[in-house]
Write a protein that holds these residues in place. Structure first.
Motif, PDB file in Angstrom:
ATOM      1  N   LEU A  39       0.873  -1.210  -0.010  1.00 47.84           N
ATOM      2  CA  LEU A  39      -0.024  -0.032  -0.057  1.00 47.84           C
ATOM      3  C   LEU A  39       0.814   1.061  -0.217  1.00 47.84           C
ATOM      4  O   LEU A  39       0.627   2.168  -0.615  1.00 47.84           O
ATOM      5  CB  LEU A  39      -0.852  -0.084   1.301  1.00 47.84           C
ATOM      6  CG  LEU A  39      -1.865   1.204   1.258  1.00 47.84           C
ATOM      7  CD1 LEU A  39      -2.837   1.256   0.087  1.00 47.84           C
ATOM      8  CD2 LEU A  39      -2.586   1.167   2.773  1.00 47.84           C
ATOM      9  N   LEU A  40       1.718   1.062   0.751  1.00 46.41           N
ATOM     10  CA  LEU A  40       2.767   2.519   0.816  1.00 46.41           C
ATOM     11  C   LEU A  40       3.499   2.710  -0.193  1.00 46.41           C
ATOM     12  O   LEU A  40       3.866   3.598  -0.730  1.00 46.41           O
ATOM     13  CB  LEU A  40       3.649   2.449   2.039  1.00 46.41           C
ATOM     14  CG  LEU A  40       2.890   2.524   3.451  1.00 46.41           C
ATOM     15  CD1 LEU A  40       3.983   2.283   4.590  1.00 46.41           C
ATOM     16  CD2 LEU A  40       2.534   4.009   3.717  1.00 46.41           C
ATOM     17  N   ALA A  41       3.886   1.623  -1.142  1.00 49.40           N
ATOM     18  CA  ALA A  41       4.607   1.722  -2.305  1.00 49.40           C
ATOM     19  C   ALA A  41       3.781   2.277  -3.495  1.00 49.40           C
ATOM     20  O   ALA A  41       4.087   3.180  -4.213  1.00 49.40           O
ATOM     21  CB  ALA A  41       4.970   0.088  -2.859  1.00 49.40           C
ATOM     22  N   HIS A  42       2.416   1.996  -3.348  1.00 52.67           N
ATOM     23  CA  HIS A  42       1.442   2.754  -4.238  1.00 52.67           C
ATOM     24  C   HIS A  42       1.432   4.170  -3.892  1.00 52.67           C
ATOM     25  O   HIS A  42       1.063   4.860  -4.694  1.00 52.67           O
ATOM     26  CB  HIS A  42       0.175   2.071  -4.213  1.00 52.67           C
ATOM     27  CG  HIS A  42      -0.101   0.662  -5.046  1.00 52.67           C
ATOM     28  ND1 HIS A  42       0.911  -0.346  -4.817  1.00 52.67           N
ATOM     29  CD2 HIS A  42      -0.851   0.348  -6.175  1.00 52.67           C
ATOM     30  CE1 HIS A  42       0.353  -1.201  -5.655  1.00 52.67           C
ATOM     31  NE2 HIS A  42      -0.550  -0.870  -6.400  1.00 52.67           N
ATOM     32  N   LEU A  43       1.050   4.463  -2.576  1.00 54.88           N
ATOM     33  CA  LEU A  43       0.863   5.956  -2.262  1.00 54.88           C
ATOM     34  C   LEU A  43       2.181   6.619  -2.796  1.00 54.88           C
ATOM     35  O   LEU A  43       1.817   8.009  -3.079  1.00 54.88           O
ATOM     36  CB  LEU A  43       0.783   5.941  -0.771  1.00 54.88           C
ATOM     37  CG  LEU A  43      -0.498   5.306  -0.172  1.00 54.88           C
ATOM     38  CD1 LEU A  43      -0.679   5.379   1.416  1.00 54.88           C
ATOM     39  CD2 LEU A  43      -1.658   6.036  -0.968  1.00 54.88           C
TER      40      LEU A  43
END
Length: 258
Positions: A101-105
């Motif tokens: 998720l943080l990679a996408h954000l």
């Protein structure tokens, strides 16, 4: 929280190393801008409920929503599982869900300047699309876009967990994407759908992933309810499904000696 901030900063630095690639990724999502011209010409006949300027504003906002909600986690997870990288992620004191998720954000933060540049360019090319959104509609549209991103990510991550049982989990996402393409409002606003098709589409999660946030951002007169309850219901359902599949998948994964 410190773990989350650190991981986000690491991913952001990683994404910024590939700025040229991010620009091409942003360009890859220009389908709504191509459809903008098509639907503007169709609107000239007067057979549709939206005017040329309304079509222009809508598809520009569809472009923005798509850029902010694009998800690819199923391919990342599948590759990590097949190549053994998932085992390393499981050793961290953080659920791999948050890593993806943080990679996408972080990618969103790195991509946004290119998206803003493309939006500015198309505002110059289509003067009829220029408008000043109401502050309330803008905030609501951005909030719905954030919800759409999380729901889209959660749905695809849940499908990705099927990779514990099959190496073709991405095929299910491809089928899901076909439905998403036609029912989300990506290729046509829901106002132009036949009433039976529109009624059916509104029961699915797809219109709330693109159409609803884009319509609010474009300043169209659309109702927030019951659409908000529908997407929250689908999100909750996938949330429960994710947790169940994750527990079962981990047992299978560890059972194979990983």
């Amino acid at each position: 929280m410190s773990k989350v901030r650190t991981l986000f900063s690491v991913w952001l630095a990683y994404m910024l190393e590939y700025r040229a690639e991010l620009f091409f990724w942003a360009l890859a999502g220009v389908l709504p801008l191509i459809l903008l011209g098509v639907w503007q010409e169709a609107a000239s006949s007067g057979a549709f409920p939206l005017s040329r300027s309304e079509f222009a504003r809508y598809f520009l906002m569809v472009f923005l929503v798509r850029q902010l909600t694009v998800v690819w986690v199923i391919w990342e997870f599948e590759q990590d599982l097949v190549q053994g990288r998932l085992s390393h992620k499981l050793l961290r004191p953080l659920d791999p869900f948050w890593d993806y998720l943080l990679a996408h954000l972080a990618e969103r933060a790195a991509r946004f300047p290119f998206v803003a540049l493309l939006l500015l360019l198309f505002f110059l090319l289509y003067p009829e699309a220029r408008f000043a959104p109401h502050f309330g509609d803008l905030l609501l549209g951005l909030g719905l876009t954030a919800l759409a991103f999380f729901a889209r990510f959660l749905m695809q991550y849940t499908f990705a967990l099927l990779a514990f049982w099959t190496e073709r989990a991405a095929k299910l996402e491809e089928l899901w994407f076909v439905l998403y393409l036609f029912l989300s409002g990506l290729i046509a606003p829901l106002e132009v759908f036949p009433e039976p098709v529109r009624a059916l589409a509104l029961l699915t999660p797809f219109p709330y992933l693109v159409y609803l946030p884009a319509a609010f951002l474009a300043g169209q007169e659309v109702g927030l309810f019951p659409g908000l309850w529908v997407i929250l219901g689908w999100t909750l359902a996938f949330l429960l499904l994710w947790r169940g599949l994750w527990r079962l998948g981990l047992r299978r994964y560890s059972g194979h000696g990983a």
